[in-house]
Every structure is written in structure tokens, then in C-alpha cells.
Design a protein around this motif. Structure first.
Motif, PDB file in Angstrom:
ATOM      1  N   UNK A 188       0.815  -1.220   0.000  1.00 14.22           N
ATOM      2  CA  UNK A 188       0.000   0.000   0.000  1.00 14.22           C
ATOM      3  C   UNK A 188       0.844   1.263   0.000  1.00 14.22           C
ATOM      4  N   UNK A 189       2.040   1.205   0.538  1.00 11.99           N
ATOM      5  CA  UNK A 189       2.903   2.394   0.525  1.00 11.99           C
ATOM      6  C   UNK A 189       3.268   2.811  -0.895  1.00 11.99           C
ATOM      7  N   UNK A 190       3.080   1.910  -1.861  1.00 15.52           N
ATOM      8  CA  UNK A 190       3.377   2.202  -3.258  1.00 15.52           C
ATOM      9  C   UNK A 190       2.125   2.264  -4.126  1.00 15.52           C
ATOM     10  N   UNK A 191       1.036   1.646  -3.669  1.00 16.01           N
ATOM     11  CA  UNK A 191      -0.159   1.541  -4.499  1.00 16.01           C
ATOM     12  C   UNK A 191      -1.311   2.446  -4.063  1.00 16.01           C
ATOM     13  N   UNK A 252       1.811  -6.949  -9.098  1.00 14.59           N
ATOM     14  CA  UNK A 252       3.191  -6.488  -9.152  1.00 14.59           C
ATOM     15  C   UNK A 252       3.530  -5.705  -7.899  1.00 14.59           C
ATOM     16  N   UNK A 253       4.828  -5.526  -7.656  1.00 12.46           N
ATOM     17  CA  UNK A 253       5.284  -4.845  -6.446  1.00 12.46           C
ATOM     18  C   UNK A 253       4.831  -3.392  -6.383  1.00 12.46           C
ATOM     19  N   UNK A 254       4.824  -2.731  -7.526  1.00 12.74           N
ATOM     20  CA  UNK A 254       4.498  -1.305  -7.544  1.00 12.74           C
ATOM     21  C   UNK A 254       3.808  -0.960  -8.854  1.00 12.74           C
ATOM     22  N   UNK A 255       3.140   0.187  -8.926  1.00 14.58           N
ATOM     23  CA  UNK A 255       2.486   0.588 -10.175  1.00 14.58           C
ATOM     24  C   UNK A 255       3.457   0.698 -11.342  1.00 14.58           C
ATOM     25  N   UNK A 256       4.666   1.177 -11.082  1.00 17.47           N
ATOM     26  CA  UNK A 256       5.632   1.377 -12.162  1.00 17.47           C
ATOM     27  C   UNK A 256       6.038   0.066 -12.833  1.00 17.47           C
ATOM     28  N   UNK A 270       1.553   7.909  -8.001  1.00 16.65           N
ATOM     29  CA  UNK A 270       2.882   8.319  -7.561  1.00 16.65           C
ATOM     30  C   UNK A 270       2.953   9.793  -7.191  1.00 16.65           C
ATOM     31  N   UNK A 271       2.270  10.641  -7.943  1.00 16.23           N
ATOM     32  CA  UNK A 271       2.330  12.067  -7.643  1.00 16.23           C
ATOM     33  C   UNK A 271       1.655  12.380  -6.308  1.00 16.23           C
ATOM     34  N   UNK A 419       0.304   4.349   7.627  1.00 11.79           N
ATOM     35  CA  UNK A 419       0.470   5.035   6.341  1.00 11.79           C
ATOM     36  C   UNK A 419       0.335   6.544   6.482  1.00 11.79           C
ATOM     37  N   UNK A 420      -0.269   7.012   7.576  1.00 10.88           N
ATOM     38  CA  UNK A 420      -0.381   8.447   7.829  1.00 10.88           C
ATOM     39  C   UNK A 420       0.948   9.032   8.294  1.00 10.88           C
ATOM     40  N   UNK A 421       1.512   8.433   9.322  1.00 14.49           N
ATOM     41  CA  UNK A 421       2.646   9.071  10.003  1.00 14.49           C
ATOM     42  C   UNK A 421       3.981   8.789   9.334  1.00 14.49           C
ATOM     43  N   UNK A 422       4.080   7.707   8.548  1.00 13.66           N
ATOM     44  CA  UNK A 422       5.338   7.411   7.851  1.00 13.66           C
ATOM     45  C   UNK A 422       5.057   6.411   6.738  1.00 13.66           C
ATOM     46  N   UNK A 423       4.492   6.872   5.619  1.00 13.31           N
ATOM     47  CA  UNK A 423       4.050   5.928   4.577  1.00 13.31           C
ATOM     48  C   UNK A 423       5.134   5.024   4.026  1.00 13.31           C
TER      49      UNK A 423
END
Length: 506
Positions: A188-191, A252-256, A270-271, A419-423
Motif C-alpha cells: 500500500x505504501x506504493x499503491x 506487481x510490487x508497484x504501479x511502475x 505516484x504524484x 500510512x499516515x505518520x510514515x508511509x
């Protein structure tokens, strides 16, 4: 940073770097023109595959993953009733034979068997969070579930050899499942864009409660069937293996790294997150600041409190139904599932509601997290105590369903606060908080077994009071020290740099 927007502002070390990052459009294999509304012929041909955003597919597969995880976790709590009770067999509707139980385990030993899962589960929380943060969460999440499933398929064989081997297998299953919660936060930190992180994460988490709802009554029915209790492990183990195969193919691991994601969705994710997959690989966790952060420890306390009540009834509810309320195993499986059915729907609803309050009505993330968490704890405590004095079947089930089911509100706070305090460190924070939150899974079932060993309703009342007290203390700590703001030690030094994920660069 503003809670109203929930977007991470790029922080540039020098003005020229910020200008360069702003002008560097993500010229990936996908065409950037799609962001502006232009599409190429190739993209039009693939439009059908783009109807469902890829982050929603990730959420759905994670939902199924958690459903399998909890089905594998709780099936023993029903199977153990079938394994330790007398069996009545009717022959041609004429003769009735009472078969003795397969295993003569007292309640204390049963408590140790049920809690043994968490001895392994607690070990891999923090290491799993760190490794998923560094290497990615896809295979840690999927692999943990797969190995647990294989061990479930082998459980009927192992239990015939020794009860201690059964305990060892449960410890190993816990060891493998221990990486799942930290690993999903690495994903979730990437998606998950900040605007959608609550509803995406909570939809995935709701799978654990829906999995419980499905597993408990089906396990009860399987245990009473001609196939007997071994079929419980064969059915749910096979389903989890099938899920793992699909997970490996489409996630996949990340959207990219996704081959068919639209450029619009890639840039949107990502933005708004404020960093790319490559950027997070170049930074290291600030351990001293992380471990001395009051919001982090407030989250740990709240997570511990919620799991105390949850794990108590997750493991002990079937036994409570059977021994105190005098329901048979099939009824026990169905009624045990009721609190989690409510909780599953409440979790999904609260994910939508929390994000709506933040995005539409401008309520700060900190207020939303505290409101949902502390409010849930207060309601749960009241109904837990009430249940101790209304130990009739209907009243008890009603109180327990409300008390446990409304824990879904708490998950709209503590479930995504990492994910709020340190994504970018969310998997590590989840590993840390879930390490402490796993202690109830070790202590609670064994303690409950000791408390109710020789007593009736008065002894169960102690269990209710204890859970209510822990809910109250956890709510106070989180209400005072909790936060929904990104912490200073978790800022990305150079802000969003999309060109770092360009696959055509070396």
C-alpha cells in the motif's frame, strides 16, 4: 503538511532541482499524453483491460488473501471442538452409537494449542516489515499464505503422531503468516494514494473478517460431515494454494512495474503519494526517531487493545458457545461468525466514511483517526461488560456481535495510521505495532482457559471485564498521543522525482 489535501508537497533541496523535477515528465513505455486526455491507437485497443483501476485489483486480491489467511488461522478453533467431543452416529435411523472423542485434551491444553500459532506469528512481524520495506511486499505476503496452506494440508497427518507436533506446526504457520500484515503495508505504501488509502486498505483487511465468517460455519459443517474434521484442513488449504497462483500472476510490487497500468493511474498514484518505488530504496529508516516517536507508541497501545478483545473471541468463542451456551458445533460455528460478519461490513463502510470525511468535509486526519478508534473502544467496552451479565443465548450473542463487530471503526484509525505518520516505513511500523498486538493472541486464549477451567458464568465475566478495561486504557493513550500527520523524520528529502522510475534509464 495539510491534512485536508493529504498530498505530499515536494521538498527540494535547491530551486533548480525542484524545477528540473517538475519538468521531468514520466516518459515510460506508456505514453504521457494519456494524462492530458490523448490516447494512442495501442491504448485504445487495450481500453477494456483498463476499465478497472489496477489498485482496485490489488485491493481485491489482498481481500481474498486475508480471507484465506484467517480461514487457515481460525479453522482449528472449530476443528478442536470436533476433535475433543463425543460423536453421535445414527445407523439406519434405528441404532445410535456414541463414539468417544478422538483426543482427550482438557481446556487448558486446548488453550495452549490455540495460542501456539501466535508464538511463531510474533517472531516475524518486525523482521517481515523490514524485509518487505526493502525487497517489496508481493512475495512476502503471498509466500507467507502459501506455506501456511501447505502446512494446513499436512495437519491431519501430523496430529495423529503427537499433540506436540501439532503445536509445532501451528507455531510454524504463525511464523509464515507473521509477515502478511507488514507486507501488505509495503504494497500500500506504493499503491494507495493518500485520498484513498483508508478505503483500499480497509477493504483488503475486511477479507480477514469475511474469511472468518466463511470459515467458522463451513468448518463446523465439515467437522460434522462423514469426511470428519480432517476435511476442514484439506478444503481451506487447497483454496489458499489456488489463490497464491493467481496472486503471483496478476500482482506487481508497484504501479511502475505493472505492464498494463494506464499512465494516468500511474501518475495519479505516484504524484499523490509523493515518491516513487526507486526513491524509497535509497533511504534508510531513522530508527532512533522512529522508536522514540509518541504517535508510534500510541498506535502500538491502541493496536494492542483492539487485538486483545479480537483474539480472545476469535480463539475462544466456539468453546464458549459449546460449553456455556450449550450450542452444538454447527450452531457454534455459525453464531461465532456473526460478530465478524458485522465487523467485515463495518470495516468496508468505515473505510469509505473516513476518506469521505477527510476529502469532502475537510476533517483532519488526526481527528478522524482518533474519533474512529476511541469511539469504537468506548462502545466495545460497554457491550463487553454488559455481555457478562446477560449470559442468555440471544443477549450474549447480541452484545458480543456489537462489541466485536464495531471494532471495524477502530480499524479506520489504527489499521491505516501507519500510512499516515510514515508511509514509506509503513510496513516497519505495522511490524512493530503488530508485534505487541500479537501478545494478546499468546496470552489471552491461555489465560481464558485457566480462568474458566473450573467455573461457569462468573469466570467468563472476568474475561469480559478484562477486555473492557484494556479497551479503555488503549483509547485514552491513543486519544492523547495519537496523530494523523506525517512525521518530520518520515519526509522525503527531495520530494517527488518521477524520472527515477523510468524503466528506459540505466
Amino acid at each position: 503538511m495539510s491534512d485536508d489535501t493529504e498530498q505530499l508537497e515536494p521538498q527540494s533541496a535547491r530551486p533548480e532541482e525542484a524545477e528540473e523535477a517538475q519538468s521531468s515528465k514520466p516518459t515510460f513505455n506508456h505514453q504521457y499524453e494519456e494524462i492530458h486526455g490523448d490516447t494512442t491507437p495501442d491504448q485504445s485497443e487495450n481500453s477494456l483491460s483498463c476499465l478497472v483501476p489496477k489498485r482496485y485489483i490489488v485491493a481485491f486480491m489482498a481481500f481474498l488473501g486475508f480471507a484465506n489467511t484467517y480461514a487457515l488461522r481460525v479453522n482449528l478453533s472449530v476443528a478442536i471442538v470436533a476433535m475433543t467431543n463425543n460423536k453421535t452416529i445414527h445407523i439406519n435411523n434405528t441404532y445410535t452409537v456414541v463414539k468417544p472423542p478422538d483426543y482427550d485434551w482438557d481446556l487448558e491444553l486446548q488453550g495452549h494449542i490455540l495460542s501456539s500459532f501466535f508464538w511463531g506469528y510474533i517472531i516475524t512481524q518486525l523482521p517481515g516489515g523490514f524485509l518487505a520495506n526493502h525487497y517489496g511486499g508481493k512475495y512476502f505476503f503471498g509466500g507467507g499464505i502459501f506455506i501456511t496452506a501447505v502446512l494446513a494440508l499436512l495437519t491431519p497427518l501430523f496430529v495423529t503422531w503427537s499433540v506436540y507436533l501439532l503445536i509445532s506446526v501451528r507455531v510454524l504457520q504463525g511464523f509464515c503468516e507473521g509477515v502478511t500484515y507488514p507486507a501488505i503495508h509495503a504494497i500500500w505504501s506504493k499503491w494507495a494514494p493518500p485520498q484513498e488509502k483508508t478505503k483500499l486498505a480497509l477493504f483488503a483487511f475486511s477479507g480477514s473478517y469475511i474469511g472468518t465468517v466463511v470459515a467458522l460455519p463451513i468448518s463446523g459443517a465439515l467437522g460434522r460431515s462423514a469426511a470428519g474434521w480432517p476435511s476442514i484442513f484439506y478444503v481451506f488449504g487447497s483454496l489458499a494454494v489456488l489463490w497464491f497462483m493467481v496472486w503471483c500472476i496478476i500482482i506487481t510490487e508497484s504501479p511502475a512495474k505493472h505492464q498494463s497500468i494506464t499512465n494516468a493511474e500511474l501518475e495519479y498514484i505516484q504524484q499523490n503519494i509523493g515518491y516513487t518505488d526507486e526513491q524509497t530504496k535509497r533511504i534508510h529508516p531513522p530508527w532512533s526517531q522512529l522508536l522514540t516517536s509518541l504517535p508510534v507508541w500510541a498506535l502500538v497501545a491502541a493496536h494492542f487493545a483492539e487485538n486483545w478483545g479480537f483474539y480472545t473471541w476469535l480463539a475462544e468463542l466456539p468453546t464458549f458457545m459449546n460449553n456455556v451456551l450449550r450450542f452444538n458445533i454447527e450452531s457454534s460455528g455459525f453464531l461465532s461468525a456473526l460478530p465478524y460478519l458485522v465487523m467485515g461490513f463495518v470495516v468496508i463502510f468505515c473505510g469509505q466514511l473516513a476518506d469521505m470525511l477527510r476529502n469532502t468535509f475537510g476533517v483532519s486526519t488526526t481527528i478522524v483517526r482518533k474519533l474512529f478508534t476511541c469511539g469504537a473502544f468506548a462502545i466495545q467496552a460497554v457491550f463487553m461488560i454488559t455481555a457478562g451479565y446477560l449470559l442468555t443465548p440471544v443477549a450474549a450473542i447480541t452484545c458480543l456481535t456489537i462489541a466485536v463487530g464495531l471494532g471495524g471503526f477502530a480499524w479506520a484509525g489504527i489499521g491505516v495510521n501507519h500510512l499516515d505518520i510514515a508511509p514509506q516505513y509503513a510496513s516497519i511500523l505495522m511490524g512493530l505495532s503488530n508485534t505487541f498486538a500479537t501478545l494478546p493472541g499468546i496470552v489471552s486464549p491461555s489465560l481464558t482457559g485457566v480462568i474458566v477451567q473450573e467455573g461457569g458464568t462468573d469466570k467468563w465475566r472476568i474475561v469480559f471485564y478484562l477486555a473492557a478495561s484494556i479497551y479503555g486504557l488503549g483509547g485514552v493513550i491513543f486519544g492523547v498521543f495519537g496523530s494523523g500527520d506525517r512525521q518530520k523524520w518520515a519526509e522525503i528529502p527531495l520530494g517527488y522525482q518521477p524520472h527515477l522510475d523510468d524503466p528506459e534509464r540505466d
